[in-house]
Design an enzyme around this catalytic site. Structure first.
Site, PDB file in Angstrom:
ATOM      1  N   ASP A  54      62.320   2.533  59.671  1.00  7.66           N
ATOM      2  CA  ASP A  54      61.822   1.185  58.974  1.00  7.66           C
ATOM      3  C   ASP A  54      61.692   1.546  57.283  1.00  7.66           C
ATOM      4  OD1 ASP A  54      59.683   2.941  58.884  1.00  7.66           O
ATOM      5  OD2 ASP A  54      58.231   1.692  59.753  1.00  7.66           O
ATOM      6  N   HIS A  55      61.743   2.573  56.549  1.00 10.04           N
ATOM      7  CA  HIS A  55      61.485   2.655  55.493  1.00 10.04           C
ATOM      8  C   HIS A  55      62.933   2.802  54.787  1.00 10.04           C
ATOM      9  CE1 HIS A  55      57.337   3.280  56.348  1.00 10.04           C
ATOM     10  NE2 HIS A  55      56.887   3.677  55.052  1.00 10.04           N
ATOM     11  N   ASP A 115      51.959   8.270  58.366  1.00 10.87           N
ATOM     12  CA  ASP A 115      51.938   7.102  57.465  1.00 10.87           C
ATOM     13  C   ASP A 115      50.341   6.467  57.292  1.00 10.87           C
ATOM     14  OD1 ASP A 115      54.045   4.996  56.285  1.00 10.87           O
ATOM     15  OD2 ASP A 115      52.072   4.088  56.808  1.00 10.87           O
ATOM     16  N   ARG A 146      49.687  -2.409  48.462  1.00 12.53           N
ATOM     17  CA  ARG A 146      49.511  -1.606  47.204  1.00 12.53           C
ATOM     18  C   ARG A 146      50.368  -2.318  46.388  1.00 12.53           C
ATOM     19  NH1 ARG A 146      50.436   3.800  50.853  1.00 12.53           N
ATOM     20  NH2 ARG A 146      48.185   3.944  51.208  1.00 12.53           N
ATOM     21  N   SER A 161      49.587   6.967  49.869  1.00 16.93           N
ATOM     22  CA  SER A 161      50.152   7.395  51.033  1.00 16.93           C
ATOM     23  C   SER A 161      50.074   8.595  51.698  1.00 16.93           C
ATOM     24  CB  SER A 161      51.806   7.421  50.390  1.00 16.93           C
ATOM     25  OG  SER A 161      52.488   8.210  51.011  1.00 16.93           O
ATOM     26  N   ARG A 167      52.191  10.665  52.321  1.00 16.81           N
ATOM     27  CA  ARG A 167      53.332  11.668  52.203  1.00 16.81           C
ATOM     28  C   ARG A 167      52.990  12.994  51.815  1.00 16.81           C
ATOM     29  NH1 ARG A 167      55.032   7.727  47.066  1.00 16.81           N
ATOM     30  NH2 ARG A 167      54.686   6.313  48.799  1.00 16.81           N
TER      31      ARG A 167
HETATM   32  C1  MIC Z   1      53.472   3.918  51.783  1.00 15.32           C
HETATM   33  O1  MIC Z   1      53.113   2.530  51.983  1.00 15.32           O
HETATM   34  O2  MIC Z   1      53.516   4.484  50.398  1.00 15.32           O
HETATM   35  C2  MIC Z   1      54.431   4.527  52.831  1.00 15.32           C
HETATM   36  C3  MIC Z   1      55.864   4.701  52.244  1.00 15.32           C
HETATM   37  O3  MIC Z   1      54.325   4.031  53.741  1.00 15.32           O
HETATM   38  C4  MIC Z   1      53.630   5.945  52.813  1.00 15.32           C
HETATM   39  C5  MIC Z   1      54.491   6.929  53.523  1.00 15.32           C
HETATM   40  C6  MIC Z   1      55.590   7.682  52.697  1.00 15.32           C
HETATM   41  O4  MIC Z   1      55.445   7.633  51.762  1.00 15.32           O
HETATM   42  O5  MIC Z   1      56.691   7.792  53.375  1.00 15.32           O
HETATM   43  C7  MIC Z   1      52.376   5.818  53.557  1.00 15.32           C
HETATM   44  O6  MIC Z   1      51.656   4.844  53.355  1.00 15.32           O
HETATM   45  O7  MIC Z   1      51.885   6.919  53.954  1.00 15.32           O
HETATM   46 FE1  SF4 Z   2      55.996   0.201  54.954  1.00 16.16          FE
HETATM   47 FE2  SF4 Z   2      53.857   1.598  53.733  1.00 16.16          FE
HETATM   48 FE3  SF4 Z   2      54.660  -0.769  52.827  1.00 16.16          FE
HETATM   49 FE4  SF4 Z   2      53.515  -0.910  55.230  1.00 16.16          FE
HETATM   50  S1  SF4 Z   2      52.667  -0.058  53.212  1.00 16.16           S
HETATM   51  S2  SF4 Z   2      55.210  -1.853  54.698  1.00 16.16           S
HETATM   52  S3  SF4 Z   2      54.308   1.157  55.851  1.00 16.16           S
HETATM   53  S4  SF4 Z   2      55.959   0.984  52.700  1.00 16.16           S
END
Ligand code: MIC
Ligand code: SF4
Length: 642
Positions: free
Chosen positions: A64-65, A119, A379, A535, A537
């Site tokens: 999805d990313h 995630d 965010r 995140s 990550r």
């Molecule tokens: C995000 O919202 O920052 C992400 C991308 O979904 C991350 C995961 C990632 O960095 O792959 C998260 O929230 O954990």
């Molecule tokens: Fe995707 Fe992270 Fe954004 Fe949710 S917050 S839509 S999981 S990138």
């Protein structure tokens, strides 16, 4: 003594430790999820543990990313994850099927179960009564292998809701209100339980918006009871048998109770660049808007988008606003199409994007220079949109749609009567984009396909008694994982390629960091309060590991990032006296001494050789964490290499 909802689920899944706040506990994990940006690494790690099949009740791999596919990298990674899922016993959600949290809520979430996901917004599942937590990829890999998930037993915060939301006010405003009250660090070490009469007025998607953004509070997770509203949603998804009722005991004890009267809430916005920088829409109505993005795992449910369609119906998006709508899932998109709402959205001049994270993670749709972008996301960290000076405000779908029409930040209550929407009794069920795993026998014959973008991940060295290092970077409070390891369309395709990613580490703060760290060979980073928020990550730990980071000394840490550092064999230490933060400077020569003893006692001394001073640090590590650090990271510890 009575139990809270979370304590009940924890009790049922407890495999180690005692349910005493602050102590380490281990939980049996029923379900796991990964997404593609963290998934490649998680499956490489799972493979390195050497277990042939996942041992959970259900594990799902979502794409999805990274769906832009501007080169071979994403496509290769999708194939890697798909072939790993087929072989190792996971369901695979194909690109286009939707955002992991939305799809999981629709098709797989079950009240009373434990879920960890690579995630940070995995707590979305709390909207349906799951104990759902974000974790680093290594922790998810271990859980897929049947291992327990370790957390610090959280404190319990209850939010008691009364009243009901007024027209034009929505669940997002509840999330923003609690962020105003608690701030981005107010939930650290806690589970937030939502209760009170007011919850009976909230649907499951609204509850999920609220638990989703509990992540922005730093909370371990957030949860709602499972009640008749939960039952109705499961039945509408053809999953009535997954329902169980769940409520806290009358005499459950909470560490803190916060009251919110839903009837008193107004449309709110989180201003740049932090989700807790809250103002009312009324206050900001003179600000001109360049871009509006509706979607993300926070606000892309059918209910959200039906509301948006009803607001846009028969109107035209302001000529100076670019509006995008990304439905959360294929189910949402096809139901919008069937009832004609999609046509209303298109007729307004909106750009409909695919069912994926998209602009939320900077995968396209970056705003113009210094552009004001209103987003229904969770965010608004600096630079996350892909435009360094972009001004991102977090808003509800109602504020987003209203502002897209007027061209200014708009309190939707000024638009007159709020359109009513009706949700269908049955949702459209079509799981054609979920690929099932092979059976055990067939799986043995299958090969996992790896493209050239997949590079080995760095391995930590067992901790030595003394570490000599240079302080190559000193940063301030609330450093996010988006600062440490940025995302966005240009870098995300390299999530399986740590050497390449390392060129961008801390790019938002100091572009020279990677080169300086490499030259130093061994590095300590110094940070302020809430280091590593955001995140899950693990790249924000693995990339620093690759660059020679041995320890991070900060005033305090965010939960998942601290766990990721330990899993990667990097020491997260806090200043015993926070004012010592001011005594050290970038480029100082440092030494951490007596680490073997220090790990046990929790007291570690940092010697600043440049300044000729000693600084007391605290490192509170459980027995298990000490062993992980001594072994050189979680994978080596799990495999018993040392
Ligand atoms: C995000 O919202 O920052 C992400 C991308 O979904 C991350 C995961 C990632 O960095 O792959 C998260 O929230 O954990
Ligand atoms: Fe995707 Fe992270 Fe954004 Fe949710 S917050 S839509 S999981 S990138």
């Amino acid at each position: 003594m009575g139990l809270t909802i979370a304590q009940k689920i924890i009790k049922e899944h407890l495999v180690e430790g005692e349910m005493i706040a602050g102590q380490e506990i281990a939980l049996r994990i029923d379900q796991t999820l990964t997404q593609d940006a963290t998934g490649t690494m998680a499956y490489l790690e799972f493979e390195s543990i050497g277990i042939p099949r996942v041992r959970t009740e259900l594990s799902v791999a979502y794409i999805d990313h990274n769906t832009l596919q501007s080169g071979f990298e994403n496509a290769d990674d999708h194939i890697y994850i798909q072939s790993a899922a087929k072989k190792y016993g996971l369901r695979f959600s194909r690109p286009g099927n939707g955002i992991c949290h939305q799809v999981h809520l629709e098709r797989f979430g079950k009240p009373g179960k434990t879920l960890i996901g690579s995630d940070s917004h995995t707590p979305t599942g709390g909207g349906i009564g799951m104990l759902a937590m974000g974790a680093g990829g290594m922790d998810v890999a271990v859980a897929m292998g049947g291992g327990a998930y370790y957390i610090t037993m959280p404190k319990m915060i209850k939010v008691n809701l009364t009243g009901s939301l007024k027209p034009w006010v929505s669940a997002k405003d509840v999330s923003l209100e609690i962020l105003r009250i608690l701030s981005v660090k107010g939930g650290v070490g806690s589970i937030i339980e939502w209760g009170g009469e007011g919850i009976k007025t909230l649907t499951v998607p609204q509850r999920a918006t609220i638990t989703n953004m509990g992540t922005e509070l730093g909370a371990t997770t957030s949860i709602f009871p499972s009640d008749e509203i939960t039952r109705a949603v499961l039945e509408a998804q053809g999953r009535g048998e997954d329902y169980i009722p769940l409520a806290s005991d009358e005499d459950a004890v909470y560490d803190r109770i916060i009251d919110i009267n839903l009837s008193e809430l107004k449309p709110l916005l989180a201003c740049p660049h932090s989700p807790d920088n809250i103002k009312t829409a009324e206050e900001l109505s003179s600000i001109k808007v360049d871009q509006v993005c509706i979607g993300s795992c926070t606000n892309s449910s059918l209910a959200d988008l039906l509301k948006v369609a009803a607001i846009l119906k028969g109107k035209t998006v302001h000529e100076s606003v670019s509006l995008s709508v990304s439905p959360g899932s294929k189910q949402v998109l096809s139901m919008l199409a069937d009832c004609g709402a999609l046509s209303d959205i298109l007729a307004s001049g909106a750009r409909v994007l695919e069912c994926a994270c998209g602009p939320c993670i900077g995968m396209g749709f970056s705003p113009n220079s210094a552009g004001v972008s209103l987003r229904t996301f969770n965010r608004n960290f600096e630079g996350r949109s892909g435009t360094k000076d972009g001004q991102v405000y977090l808003v509800s779908p109602e504020v987003a749609a209203a502002s897209a029409l007027t061209g200014y930040i708009t309190d939707p209550r000024t638009l007159g009567e709020c359109p009513e929407i009706e949700l269908p009794e049955k949702f459209k069920i079509n799981d054609s984009a979920i690929v099932l795993p092979a059976d055990v026998e067939e799986a043995k014959t299958l090969e996992v396909k790896r493209g050239p973008n997949i590079k080995p991940f760095p391995e930590a060295m067992p901790l030595e008694d003394k570490v000599s290092a240079r302080l190559t970077l000193k940063v301030g409070d609330n450093i996010t994982t988006d600062h440490i390891m940025p995302a966005g369309a240009k870098i995300l395709p390299y999530r399986s390629n740590i050497p390449y990613l390392s060129k961008f580490c801390f790019g938002v703060c100091d572009e020279s960091f990677p080169e300086r760290a490499k030259a130093a060979g061994s590095t300590v980073i110094v940070g302020g309060i809430n280091y590593g928020q955001g995140s899950s990550r693990e790249h924000a730990a693995l990339v620093p590991l690759y660059l020679g980071v041995r320890a991070v000394v900060a005033k305090s840490f965010a939960r998942i990032h601290a766990a990721n550092l330990i899993n990667a064999g990097i020491l997260p230490l806090t200043f015993a006296n926070p004012e010592d933060y001011d005594k050290v400077e970038q480029d100082d020569e440092l030494e951490l001494v007596g680490l073997y003893e220090g790990l046990k006692s929790g007291k570690i001394t940092l010697i600043d050789k440049t300044k000729n001073i000693e600084i007391a640090c605290v490192g509170e590590f459980s027995d298990r964490q000490q062993k992980i650090l001594l072994a050189g990271g979680l994978l080596k510890y799990t495999k018993g290499d040392n």
